[in-house]
Design a protein around this motif. Structure first.
Motif, PDB file in Angstrom:
ATOM      1  N   ASN A 102       0.767  -1.259  -0.158  1.00 52.62           N
ATOM      2  CA  ASN A 102       0.277  -0.213  -0.121  1.00 52.62           C
ATOM      3  C   ASN A 102       0.832   1.237   0.124  1.00 52.62           C
ATOM      4  N   VAL A 103       0.771   2.098  -1.017  1.00 53.87           N
ATOM      5  CA  VAL A 103       1.426   3.498  -0.930  1.00 53.87           C
ATOM      6  C   VAL A 103       0.945   4.399   0.566  1.00 53.87           C
ATOM      7  N   VAL A 104       1.814   4.861   1.016  1.00 59.29           N
ATOM      8  CA  VAL A 104       1.354   5.404   2.401  1.00 59.29           C
ATOM      9  C   VAL A 104       1.831   7.024   2.248  1.00 59.29           C
ATOM     10  N   ARG A 105       2.748   7.311   1.373  1.00 60.11           N
ATOM     11  CA  ARG A 105       3.253   8.666   1.306  1.00 60.11           C
ATOM     12  C   ARG A 105       3.618   8.924  -0.276  1.00 60.11           C
ATOM     13  N   SER A 106       3.492  10.077  -0.679  1.00 66.73           N
ATOM     14  CA  SER A 106       4.136  10.246  -2.109  1.00 66.73           C
ATOM     15  C   SER A 106       4.264  11.668  -2.377  1.00 66.73           C
ATOM     16  N   TYR A 107       5.657  12.196  -2.606  1.00 64.73           N
ATOM     17  CA  TYR A 107       6.033  13.572  -2.759  1.00 64.73           C
ATOM     18  C   TYR A 107       6.311  13.823  -4.359  1.00 64.73           C
ATOM     19  N   PRO A 108       5.498  14.653  -5.236  1.00 61.42           N
ATOM     20  CA  PRO A 108       5.722  14.791  -6.776  1.00 61.42           C
ATOM     21  C   PRO A 108       7.044  15.637  -6.614  1.00 61.42           C
ATOM     22  N   LEU A 109       7.756  15.449  -7.883  1.00 59.91           N
ATOM     23  CA  LEU A 109       8.998  16.227  -8.106  1.00 59.91           C
ATOM     24  C   LEU A 109       9.271  16.067  -9.591  1.00 59.91           C
ATOM     25  N   SER A 110       9.894  17.079  -9.985  1.00 66.46           N
ATOM     26  CA  SER A 110      10.143  17.398 -11.476  1.00 66.46           C
ATOM     27  C   SER A 110      11.282  18.275 -11.834  1.00 66.46           C
ATOM     28  N   PHE A 111      11.795  18.311 -12.887  1.00 69.81           N
ATOM     29  CA  PHE A 111      13.010  19.127 -13.538  1.00 69.81           C
ATOM     30  C   PHE A 111      12.856  19.160 -15.142  1.00 69.81           C
ATOM     31  N   SER A 199      -0.417  18.862  -8.455  1.00 71.23           N
ATOM     32  CA  SER A 199      -0.018  18.060  -7.239  1.00 71.23           C
ATOM     33  C   SER A 199       1.603  18.448  -6.845  1.00 71.23           C
ATOM     34  N   GLU A 200       2.405  18.698  -7.625  1.00 68.51           N
ATOM     35  CA  GLU A 200       3.582  19.112  -7.235  1.00 68.51           C
ATOM     36  C   GLU A 200       3.672  20.550  -6.294  1.00 68.51           C
ATOM     37  N   ALA A 201       2.870  21.396  -7.035  1.00 68.77           N
ATOM     38  CA  ALA A 201       2.645  22.780  -6.243  1.00 68.77           C
ATOM     39  C   ALA A 201       2.153  22.714  -4.893  1.00 68.77           C
ATOM     40  N   VAL A 202       1.294  21.729  -4.759  1.00 64.65           N
ATOM     41  CA  VAL A 202       0.576  21.441  -3.493  1.00 64.65           C
ATOM     42  C   VAL A 202       1.357  20.779  -2.521  1.00 64.65           C
ATOM     43  N   SER A 203       2.171  19.866  -2.996  1.00 58.72           N
ATOM     44  CA  SER A 203       3.097  18.945  -1.992  1.00 58.72           C
ATOM     45  C   SER A 203       4.151  19.905  -1.738  1.00 58.72           C
ATOM     46  N   SER A 204       4.707  20.604  -2.514  1.00 54.32           N
ATOM     47  CA  SER A 204       6.149  21.283  -2.217  1.00 54.32           C
ATOM     48  C   SER A 204       5.805  22.632  -1.708  1.00 54.32           C
ATOM     49  N   ARG A 205       4.751  23.335  -1.797  1.00 53.98           N
ATOM     50  CA  ARG A 205       4.510  24.578  -1.416  1.00 53.98           C
ATOM     51  C   ARG A 205       3.577  24.384  -0.170  1.00 53.98           C
ATOM     52  N   ALA A 206       2.742  23.656  -0.049  1.00 53.65           N
ATOM     53  CA  ALA A 206       1.929  23.347   1.271  1.00 53.65           C
ATOM     54  C   ALA A 206       2.699  22.487   2.224  1.00 53.65           C
ATOM     55  N   ILE A 208       2.844  19.020   2.003  1.00 55.06           N
ATOM     56  CA  ILE A 208       2.239  17.720   2.286  1.00 55.06           C
ATOM     57  C   ILE A 208       2.339  16.664   1.119  1.00 55.06           C
ATOM     58  N   PRO A 209       2.258  15.435   1.410  1.00 51.66           N
ATOM     59  CA  PRO A 209       2.291  14.377   0.607  1.00 51.66           C
ATOM     60  C   PRO A 209       0.741  14.602  -0.123  1.00 51.66           C
ATOM     61  N   VAL A 210       1.176  14.042  -1.668  1.00 57.60           N
ATOM     62  CA  VAL A 210      -0.283  14.070  -2.334  1.00 57.60           C
ATOM     63  C   VAL A 210      -0.268  12.490  -3.013  1.00 57.60           C
ATOM     64  N   GLU A 353      -6.857  24.164   7.404  1.00 61.65           N
ATOM     65  CA  GLU A 353      -7.099  23.455   8.387  1.00 61.65           C
ATOM     66  C   GLU A 353      -6.922  21.861   7.872  1.00 61.65           C
ATOM     67  N   LEU A 354      -7.527  21.943   6.613  1.00 55.88           N
ATOM     68  CA  LEU A 354      -7.541  20.746   6.238  1.00 55.88           C
ATOM     69  C   LEU A 354      -5.966  20.030   5.599  1.00 55.88           C
ATOM     70  N   ILE A 355      -5.096  21.028   5.404  1.00 57.29           N
ATOM     71  CA  ILE A 355      -3.804  21.017   5.089  1.00 57.29           C
ATOM     72  C   ILE A 355      -3.116  20.312   6.383  1.00 57.29           C
ATOM     73  N   GLU A 356      -3.603  21.006   7.448  1.00 57.48           N
ATOM     74  CA  GLU A 356      -3.062  20.409   8.742  1.00 57.48           C
ATOM     75  C   GLU A 356      -3.174  18.877   9.044  1.00 57.48           C
ATOM     76  N   GLN A 357      -4.389  18.606   8.544  1.00 59.34           N
ATOM     77  CA  GLN A 357      -4.940  17.137   8.772  1.00 59.34           C
ATOM     78  C   GLN A 357      -4.229  16.008   7.886  1.00 59.34           C
ATOM     79  N   CYS A 358      -3.389  16.494   6.781  1.00 55.70           N
ATOM     80  CA  CYS A 358      -2.656  15.779   5.992  1.00 55.70           C
ATOM     81  C   CYS A 358      -1.194  15.789   6.174  1.00 55.70           C
ATOM     82  N   ARG A 359      -0.889  16.512   7.170  1.00 52.33           N
ATOM     83  CA  ARG A 359       0.673  16.470   7.601  1.00 52.33           C
ATOM     84  C   ARG A 359       1.106  14.811   8.190  1.00 52.33           C
TER      85      ARG A 359
END
Length: 359
Positions: A102-111, A199-206, A208-210, A353-359
């Motif tokens: 099962n995937v438990v965390r995922s952090y998008p990245l790119s270059f 996804s990458e913007a939300v993950s890196s700037r907020a 949290i994993p996505v 508040e939602l973001i805090e629940q995802c940390r």
């Protein structure tokens, strides 16, 4: 290191990345071993790394982290005597439970790496740029270092966190006409491209994993991944607690000023709609139209202007800024001007508040 999608499609979809891996193995410096060493040297504060995956077998609790490459884009375009070469690679730092898969965390990245050449790029030219994308260029960390940074900063909480995922993407015809053919080369490719940006913007700037966008490479929320040693693993993507729906409504290029015989100033703008809700209760946290413009000065001597990179910067800036606001680090003045919803400040407070629940 692994690749997302059916194993029989990898040679076609990841031609240059596979050659990069092969070259590293020939130099007795395989990517997987280098990643293990780099993660251990970085000494993650929240995790203890174990080098050999076989030592995890039989344990009740063990996590595997992999650099999962999701897309490889290589495009050459000619403008007069010049050839523009773009290499873009997107992936995930993906944590999954080795026992349940099962995937438990995922952090998008790119270059992305863009170069201008005075000749048509050869396969060797492309391969050289692919290496730069993985290893870094112009003082910026490449895919490998970004993966290590994501792992070093990652946290796997004791409690079960809430999860966020882009689940719906719509690209209006007015926007689609400005998107180049290489992004529209396959069914669903545009949706995946936009979902990855969000996804990458939300993950890196907020911060949290996505959960990865599943459309196109996951069937029944099961994602196939082939790793470097040839094994194929089937990973189960979790069901998100919160869903993001995104619409890309259009792009505009507006002339601001012009100096006779000199430069012309433009604003390149992107227009979108973003909605975040809890699917079970249908509680809406964020629902607003949003726009963002990037100023550009085009010299009169520049004969060829490729508008799309400027539109891309506007789009990426839009989601970067809204994600910063979601994470509590945004520009309130920008938010008021850019968002269409009159109560957007209250919506952002709910979203934090939602973001805090995802940390």
């Amino acid at each position: 290191m692994g690749y997302a999608g059916a194993a029989n499609t990898l040679e076609q979809r990841f031609k240059y990345s596979l050659k990069y891996e092969e070259a590293r193995r020939a130099q007795d410096n395989p990517v997987g071993a280098a990643l293990v060493k780099a993660v251990q040297n970085a000494a993650p504060s929240n995790l203890h790394s174990v080098q050999q995956i076989d030592s995890l077998r039989g344990r009740d609790q063990a996590l595997v982290v992999a650099l999962v490459i999701g897309s490889e884009t290589v495009v050459s375009e000619q403008f007069g005597d010049l050839h523009k070469l773009l290499v873009l690679i997107r992936g995930q730092a993906m944590f999954f439970d080795f026992k349940s898969m099962n995937v438990v965390r995922s952090y998008p990245l790119s270059f992305a790496y863009v170069d201008l050449l005075n000749h048509a790029p050869s396969p060797e030219d492309v391969q050289e740029r692919v290496k730069l994308v993985y290893e870094g260029a112009n003082g910026k960390p490449g895919i490998l270092d970004r993966f290590v940074s994501s792992v070093t900063a990652a946290k796997v909480p004791a409690n079960v966190p809430r999860l966020l995922q882009v689940t719906s993407v719509t690209v209006k015809p007015e926007a689609l006409e400005h998107i180049p053919a290489y992004i529209k080369s396959a069914p669903g490719a545009v949706d995946a491209w936009l979902a990855d940006i969000v996804s990458e913007a939300v993950s890196s700037r907020a911060g949290i994993p996505v959960v990865p966008f599943a459309k196109g490479y996951a069937i029944g929320n099961v994602m196939s991944m082939r790793v470097s040693d040839g094994k194929v693993w089937e990973l189960k993507l979790p069901t998100p607690d919160y869903e993001i729906a995104v619409e890309l409504n259009g792009f505009r290029k507006v002339k601001v000023s012009e100096v006779p015989g000199g430069a012309t100033s433009y604003v390149y703008a992107a227009y979108s709609q973003i909605r975040i809700e809890e699917p079970l209760s249908r509680k809406v946290y964020l629902d607003t139209a949003i726009k963002h413009g990037e100023p550009r000065v085009i010299p009169a001597s520049q004969r060829y202007v490729d508008d799309f990179p400027h539109f891309y910067d506007a789009l990426n800036g839009l989601f970067t800024r809204i994600s910063l606001s979601m994470g509590g680090k945004g520009d309130d003045k920008w938010l008021k001007l850019a968002a269409g919803a009159k109560d957007v400040e209250q919506q952002i407070l709910l979203t934090r508040e939602l973001i805090e629940q995802c940390r």
